[in-house]
Design a protein around this motif. Structure first.
Motif, PDB file in Angstrom:
ATOM      1  N   MET A   1       0.819  -1.189   0.000  1.00  0.00           N
ATOM      2  CA  MET A   1       0.000   0.000   0.000  1.00  0.00           C
ATOM      3  C   MET A   1       0.862   1.252   0.000  1.00  0.00           C
ATOM      4  O   MET A   1       0.474   2.255  -0.568  1.00  0.00           O
ATOM      5  CB  MET A   1      -0.936  -0.015   1.190  1.00  0.00           C
ATOM      6  CG  MET A   1      -2.071  -0.981   1.019  1.00  0.00           C
ATOM      7  SD  MET A   1      -2.964  -1.263   2.514  1.00  0.00           S
ATOM      8  CE  MET A   1      -1.834  -2.302   3.387  1.00  0.00           C
ATOM      9  N   LYS A   2       2.011   1.173   0.648  1.00  0.00           N
ATOM     10  CA  LYS A   2       2.914   2.318   0.677  1.00  0.00           C
ATOM     11  C   LYS A   2       3.407   2.642  -0.742  1.00  0.00           C
ATOM     12  O   LYS A   2       3.416   3.799  -1.146  1.00  0.00           O
ATOM     13  CB  LYS A   2       4.095   2.012   1.604  1.00  0.00           C
ATOM     14  CG  LYS A   2       5.056   3.145   1.763  1.00  0.00           C
ATOM     15  CD  LYS A   2       6.148   2.787   2.753  1.00  0.00           C
ATOM     16  CE  LYS A   2       7.153   3.904   2.855  1.00  0.00           C
ATOM     17  NZ  LYS A   2       8.213   3.589   3.805  1.00  0.00           N
ATOM     18  N   THR A   3       3.779   1.622  -1.499  1.00  0.00           N
ATOM     19  CA  THR A   3       4.253   1.862  -2.860  1.00  0.00           C
ATOM     20  C   THR A   3       3.130   2.355  -3.762  1.00  0.00           C
ATOM     21  O   THR A   3       3.365   3.200  -4.623  1.00  0.00           O
ATOM     22  CB  THR A   3       4.889   0.592  -3.461  1.00  0.00           C
ATOM     23  OG1 THR A   3       3.991  -0.494  -3.308  1.00  0.00           O
ATOM     24  CG2 THR A   3       6.204   0.267  -2.796  1.00  0.00           C
ATOM     25  N   LEU A   4       1.924   1.839  -3.558  1.00  0.00           N
ATOM     26  CA  LEU A   4       0.771   2.307  -4.330  1.00  0.00           C
ATOM     27  C   LEU A   4       0.541   3.794  -4.094  1.00  0.00           C
ATOM     28  O   LEU A   4       0.370   4.565  -5.044  1.00  0.00           O
ATOM     29  CB  LEU A   4      -0.477   1.511  -3.947  1.00  0.00           C
ATOM     30  CG  LEU A   4      -1.806   1.997  -4.531  1.00  0.00           C
ATOM     31  CD1 LEU A   4      -1.805   1.863  -6.042  1.00  0.00           C
ATOM     32  CD2 LEU A   4      -2.958   1.234  -3.925  1.00  0.00           C
ATOM     33  N   LEU A   5       0.561   4.198  -2.834  1.00  0.00           N
ATOM     34  CA  LEU A   5       0.369   5.607  -2.493  1.00  0.00           C
ATOM     35  C   LEU A   5       1.484   6.470  -3.072  1.00  0.00           C
ATOM     36  O   LEU A   5       1.242   7.564  -3.582  1.00  0.00           O
ATOM     37  CB  LEU A   5       0.300   5.779  -0.973  1.00  0.00           C
ATOM     38  CG  LEU A   5       0.096   7.187  -0.449  1.00  0.00           C
ATOM     39  CD1 LEU A   5      -1.202   7.792  -0.962  1.00  0.00           C
ATOM     40  CD2 LEU A   5       0.119   7.197   1.069  1.00  0.00           C
ATOM     41  N   GLU A   6       2.705   5.943  -3.035  1.00  0.00           N
ATOM     42  CA  GLU A   6       3.851   6.693  -3.567  1.00  0.00           C
ATOM     43  C   GLU A   6       3.722   6.909  -5.062  1.00  0.00           C
ATOM     44  O   GLU A   6       3.953   8.020  -5.559  1.00  0.00           O
ATOM     45  CB  GLU A   6       5.141   5.949  -3.239  1.00  0.00           C
ATOM     46  CG  GLU A   6       6.392   6.714  -3.565  1.00  0.00           C
ATOM     47  CD  GLU A   6       7.648   5.991  -3.095  1.00  0.00           C
ATOM     48  OE1 GLU A   6       8.720   6.580  -3.249  1.00  0.00           O
ATOM     49  OE2 GLU A   6       7.559   4.867  -2.584  1.00  0.00           O
ATOM     50  N   VAL A   7       3.323   5.889  -5.791  1.00  0.00           N
ATOM     51  CA  VAL A   7       3.151   6.001  -7.249  1.00  0.00           C
ATOM     52  C   VAL A   7       2.046   7.003  -7.580  1.00  0.00           C
ATOM     53  O   VAL A   7       2.201   7.852  -8.469  1.00  0.00           O
ATOM     54  CB  VAL A   7       2.851   4.619  -7.869  1.00  0.00           C
ATOM     55  CG1 VAL A   7       2.392   4.753  -9.307  1.00  0.00           C
ATOM     56  CG2 VAL A   7       4.066   3.734  -7.786  1.00  0.00           C
ATOM     57  N   LEU A   8       0.930   6.922  -6.865  1.00  0.00           N
ATOM     58  CA  LEU A   8      -0.178   7.850  -7.105  1.00  0.00           C
ATOM     59  C   LEU A   8       0.248   9.298  -6.833  1.00  0.00           C
ATOM     60  O   LEU A   8      -0.026  10.190  -7.636  1.00  0.00           O
ATOM     61  CB  LEU A   8      -1.369   7.495  -6.216  1.00  0.00           C
ATOM     62  CG  LEU A   8      -2.141   6.231  -6.564  1.00  0.00           C
ATOM     63  CD1 LEU A   8      -3.147   5.914  -5.471  1.00  0.00           C
ATOM     64  CD2 LEU A   8      -2.835   6.380  -7.895  1.00  0.00           C
ATOM     65  N   ALA A   9       0.905   9.525  -5.705  1.00  0.00           N
ATOM     66  CA  ALA A   9       1.294  10.880  -5.329  1.00  0.00           C
ATOM     67  C   ALA A   9       2.332  11.462  -6.282  1.00  0.00           C
ATOM     68  O   ALA A   9       2.225  12.613  -6.700  1.00  0.00           O
ATOM     69  CB  ALA A   9       1.821  10.898  -3.902  1.00  0.00           C
ATOM     70  N   LYS A  10       3.322  10.663  -6.643  1.00  0.00           N
ATOM     71  CA  LYS A  10       4.381  11.166  -7.538  1.00  0.00           C
ATOM     72  C   LYS A  10       3.859  11.485  -8.927  1.00  0.00           C
ATOM     73  O   LYS A  10       4.395  12.353  -9.602  1.00  0.00           O
ATOM     74  CB  LYS A  10       5.532  10.161  -7.615  1.00  0.00           C
ATOM     75  CG  LYS A  10       6.391  10.167  -6.374  1.00  0.00           C
ATOM     76  CD  LYS A  10       7.598   9.278  -6.516  1.00  0.00           C
ATOM     77  CE  LYS A  10       8.472   9.393  -5.279  1.00  0.00           C
ATOM     78  NZ  LYS A  10       9.700   8.616  -5.390  1.00  0.00           N
ATOM     79  N   SER A  11       2.812  10.790  -9.351  1.00  0.00           N
ATOM     80  CA  SER A  11       2.256  11.078 -10.678  1.00  0.00           C
ATOM     81  C   SER A  11       1.434  12.368 -10.684  1.00  0.00           C
ATOM     82  O   SER A  11       1.196  12.942 -11.744  1.00  0.00           O
ATOM     83  CB  SER A  11       1.411   9.902 -11.170  1.00  0.00           C
ATOM     84  OG  SER A  11       0.279   9.749 -10.347  1.00  0.00           O
ATOM     85  N   LEU A  12       1.014  12.835  -9.517  1.00  0.00           N
ATOM     86  CA  LEU A  12       0.187  14.037  -9.431  1.00  0.00           C
ATOM     87  C   LEU A  12       0.984  15.331  -9.276  1.00  0.00           C
ATOM     88  O   LEU A  12       0.549  16.377  -9.732  1.00  0.00           O
ATOM     89  CB  LEU A  12      -0.780  13.927  -8.247  1.00  0.00           C
ATOM     90  CG  LEU A  12      -1.896  12.902  -8.370  1.00  0.00           C
ATOM     91  CD1 LEU A  12      -2.603  12.761  -7.028  1.00  0.00           C
ATOM     92  CD2 LEU A  12      -2.881  13.305  -9.435  1.00  0.00           C
ATOM     93  N   VAL A  13       2.127  15.270  -8.624  1.00  0.00           N
ATOM     94  CA  VAL A  13       2.836  16.484  -8.218  1.00  0.00           C
ATOM     95  C   VAL A  13       3.864  16.936  -9.256  1.00  0.00           C
ATOM     96  O   VAL A  13       4.274  16.168 -10.125  1.00  0.00           O
ATOM     97  CB  VAL A  13       3.536  16.285  -6.860  1.00  0.00           C
ATOM     98  CG1 VAL A  13       2.526  15.988  -5.773  1.00  0.00           C
ATOM     99  CG2 VAL A  13       4.569  15.183  -6.916  1.00  0.00           C
ATOM    100  N   ASP A  14       4.282  18.206  -9.124  1.00  0.00           N
ATOM    101  CA  ASP A  14       5.330  18.753  -9.985  1.00  0.00           C
ATOM    102  C   ASP A  14       6.719  18.422  -9.457  1.00  0.00           C
ATOM    103  O   ASP A  14       7.687  18.412 -10.208  1.00  0.00           O
ATOM    104  CB  ASP A  14       5.194  20.284 -10.089  1.00  0.00           C
ATOM    105  CG  ASP A  14       4.008  20.692 -10.943  1.00  0.00           C
ATOM    106  OD1 ASP A  14       3.604  19.904 -11.821  1.00  0.00           O
ATOM    107  OD2 ASP A  14       3.489  21.808 -10.735  1.00  0.00           O
TER     108      ASP A  14
END
Length: 77
Positions: A1-14
């Motif tokens: 779940m940690k990696t899932l959250l990391e992938v989602l967050a990194k794809s959203l931010v600048d």
């Protein structure tokens, strides 16, 4: 779940380098503290919190498979 959250967050931010996640675990629950750059807070939260709610929904769905309870907290770094 940690990696899932990391992938989602990194794809959203600048500024994906500023994304970090702290995981606090107990018996049946996990707290994920998502830290993002101050300038990217709006992109992660979204209008009226819609993106934050969607992120939490996806992570909770992944947690159901492991019979865990997950709380995602978004923190400014």
């Amino acid at each position: 779940m940690k990696t899932l959250l990391e992938v989602l967050a990194k794809s959203l931010v600048d500024n994906p380098e500023a994304v970090s996640i702290n995981e606090i675990s107990s018996d049946h629950s996990i707290i994920l503290e998502l830290k993002v750059d101050k300038a990217d807070m709006g992109k992660v939260i979204g209008k009226q919190g819609r993106i934050a709610k969607a992120i939490r929904t996806v992570v909770k769905a992944a947690a159901v498979k492991e019979n865990k309870r997950v709380v995602v907290e978004i923190i400014e770094s």
